[in-house]
Write a protein that holds these residues in place. Structure first.
Motif, PDB file in Angstrom:
ATOM      1  N   PHE A   1     147.514  56.903  -8.700  1.00 37.35           N
ATOM      2  CA  PHE A   1     148.595  56.576  -7.772  1.00 37.35           C
ATOM      3  C   PHE A   1     148.256  57.062  -6.372  1.00 37.35           C
ATOM      4  O   PHE A   1     147.875  58.219  -6.204  1.00 37.35           O
ATOM      5  N   ILE A   2     148.394  56.178  -5.405  1.00 37.00           N
ATOM      6  CA  ILE A   2     148.172  56.593  -4.014  1.00 37.00           C
ATOM      7  C   ILE A   2     149.544  56.872  -3.410  1.00 37.00           C
ATOM      8  O   ILE A   2     150.406  55.981  -3.359  1.00 37.00           O
ATOM      9  N   LEU A   3     149.722  58.114  -2.994  1.00 40.67           N
ATOM     10  CA  LEU A   3     151.005  58.519  -2.423  1.00 40.67           C
ATOM     11  C   LEU A   3     150.955  58.308  -0.911  1.00 40.67           C
ATOM     12  O   LEU A   3     150.057  58.804  -0.235  1.00 40.67           O
TER      13      LEU A   3
ATOM     14  N   VAL B   1     154.367  54.405  -3.198  1.00 37.87           N
ATOM     15  CA  VAL B   1     153.265  54.734  -4.113  1.00 37.87           C
ATOM     16  C   VAL B   1     152.562  53.434  -4.481  1.00 37.87           C
ATOM     17  O   VAL B   1     153.220  52.449  -4.819  1.00 37.87           O
ATOM     18  N   ILE B   2     151.241  53.447  -4.380  1.00 45.40           N
ATOM     19  CA  ILE B   2     150.479  52.279  -4.830  1.00 45.40           C
ATOM     20  C   ILE B   2     149.957  52.623  -6.223  1.00 45.40           C
ATOM     21  O   ILE B   2     149.179  53.579  -6.378  1.00 45.40           O
TER      22      ILE B   2
ATOM     23  N   TRP C   1     160.095  48.263  -7.590  1.00 45.19           N
ATOM     24  CA  TRP C   1     158.755  47.836  -8.051  1.00 45.19           C
ATOM     25  C   TRP C   1     158.437  46.555  -7.299  1.00 45.19           C
ATOM     26  O   TRP C   1     159.167  45.568  -7.405  1.00 45.19           O
ATOM     27  N   ILE C   2     157.363  46.555  -6.528  1.00 42.12           N
ATOM     28  CA  ILE C   2     156.998  45.354  -5.762  1.00 42.12           C
ATOM     29  C   ILE C   2     155.671  44.810  -6.279  1.00 42.12           C
ATOM     30  O   ILE C   2     154.637  45.488  -6.246  1.00 42.12           O
ATOM     31  N   GLY C   3     155.750  43.592  -6.760  1.00 35.33           N
ATOM     32  CA  GLY C   3     154.545  42.953  -7.297  1.00 35.33           C
ATOM     33  C   GLY C   3     153.943  41.964  -6.316  1.00 35.33           C
ATOM     34  O   GLY C   3     152.756  41.625  -6.404  1.00 35.33           O
TER      35      GLY C   3
ATOM     36  N   PHE D   1     160.240  54.532  -2.832  1.00 35.72           N
ATOM     37  CA  PHE D   1     161.162  55.591  -3.262  1.00 35.72           C
ATOM     38  C   PHE D   1     161.913  56.134  -2.050  1.00 35.72           C
ATOM     39  O   PHE D   1     161.346  56.215  -0.957  1.00 35.72           O
ATOM     40  N   GLY D   2     163.150  56.503  -2.263  1.00 35.86           N
ATOM     41  CA  GLY D   2     163.937  57.087  -1.180  1.00 35.86           C
ATOM     42  C   GLY D   2     165.400  57.124  -1.571  1.00 35.86           C
ATOM     43  O   GLY D   2     165.773  56.697  -2.669  1.00 35.86           O
TER      44      GLY D   2
END
Ligand SMILES: Cc1cc2nc3c(=O)[nH]c(=O)nc-3n(C[C@H](O)[C@H](O)[C@H](O)COP(=O)(O)O)c2cc1C
Length: 229
Positions: free
Chosen positions: A47-49, A76-77, A122-124, A149-150
């Motif tokens: 996961f890339i934060l 997050v990626i 969740w973005i696809g 997130f937020g």
């Protein structure tokens, strides 16, 4: 928050207030992803934060026209390591397990966010090549989803879902469960059935009684009638 409550409460949030997310909450979300199951325990996801506003802005320009993403303080990626599963499980690993291993971690993360009072999405729909370029993601790694997130800026509407009976079959695909309420522990249906059965019983009982008494009286009347003749 109880797990089932979090499952029900989780919604896709598409606008966030301007408030940073506490770091311990971010860590918990990542932990939730880490504890998700994976085929052969391969843990083939990373996961890339992203918390840098400039980078988040860049992401928002590479997800179709979903500019609201820029309101998220944390992105997050979620990346899948595409070769590990193939090495272990061949084509099935490559095509199926790789996707599932990351997806299951993502859902854990979304639920963890909900339980921590955070909104998420969740973005696809994003430009994979651009995201790979921005974040220097190597060829054997596939960014599978962008997660926001937020703290939510609004209270989402109540969800309208397909009825639960349409979600599952009994014993064979396509065979609707004969008494879905039993699975759903909706005993009111059974109670109503029993109530109806006992009502039917009494109706039949009184009908028979009426008929029997009628025969007795009718019989007597007949005797009287015969006597008169
Ligand atoms: C694989 C996948 C891709 C999705 N892609 C997007 C997306 O690109 N943009 C978006 O706003 N929502 C996206 N969503 C969120 C869905 O639209 C959302 O989960 C669905 O409408 C149900 O709403 P809920 O999450 O509030 O229950 C995606 C969800 C999944 C599982």
């Amino acid at each position: 928050m109880d797990l089932f409550d979090a499952i029900v409460a989780r919604r896709s949030i598409r606008k966030y207030i301007d408030k940073p997310v506490e770091f311990n909450k971010i860590t918990k979300i990542i932990e939730a992803g880490r504890y998700a199951p994976s085929s052969g325990n391969l843990e083939d996801r990373r996961f890339i934060l992203v918390t840098d506003k400039g980078l988040i802005e860049k992401i928002s320009h590479n997800c179709g026209e979903q500019y609201w993403i820029a309101t998220a303080p944390v992105v997050v990626i979620a990346c899948a390591m595409t070769d590990i599963n193939e090495r272990n499980y061949g084509l099935r690993g490559k095509r199926l397990y790789t996707v599932q291993n990351t997806a299951v971690a993502i859902e854990n993360m979304l639920l963890a966010a909900t339980s921590l009072g955070l909104g998420s999405c969740w973005i696809g729909a994003f430009n994979e090549e651009k995201i790979k370029e921005i974040f220097k993601i190597p060829d054997n790694i596939r960014p599978q989803a962008v997660l926001t997130f937020g703290y939510s800026d609004y209270i989402p509407k109540k969800r309208k879902l397909k009825p639960i009976e349409s979600y599952f079959y009994s014993d064979k695909y396509g065979t609707a469960a004969s008494s879905p309420h039993i699975y759903l522990k909706d005993f009111s249906v059974e109670w109503n059935k029993k109530l109806q059965e006992s009502q039917d019983f009494f109706v039949r009982f009184f009908k028979r009684m009426k008929k029997a008494w009628g025969k007795v009286f009718l019989g007597e009347n007949n005797k009287n009638n015969k006597g008169k003749k």
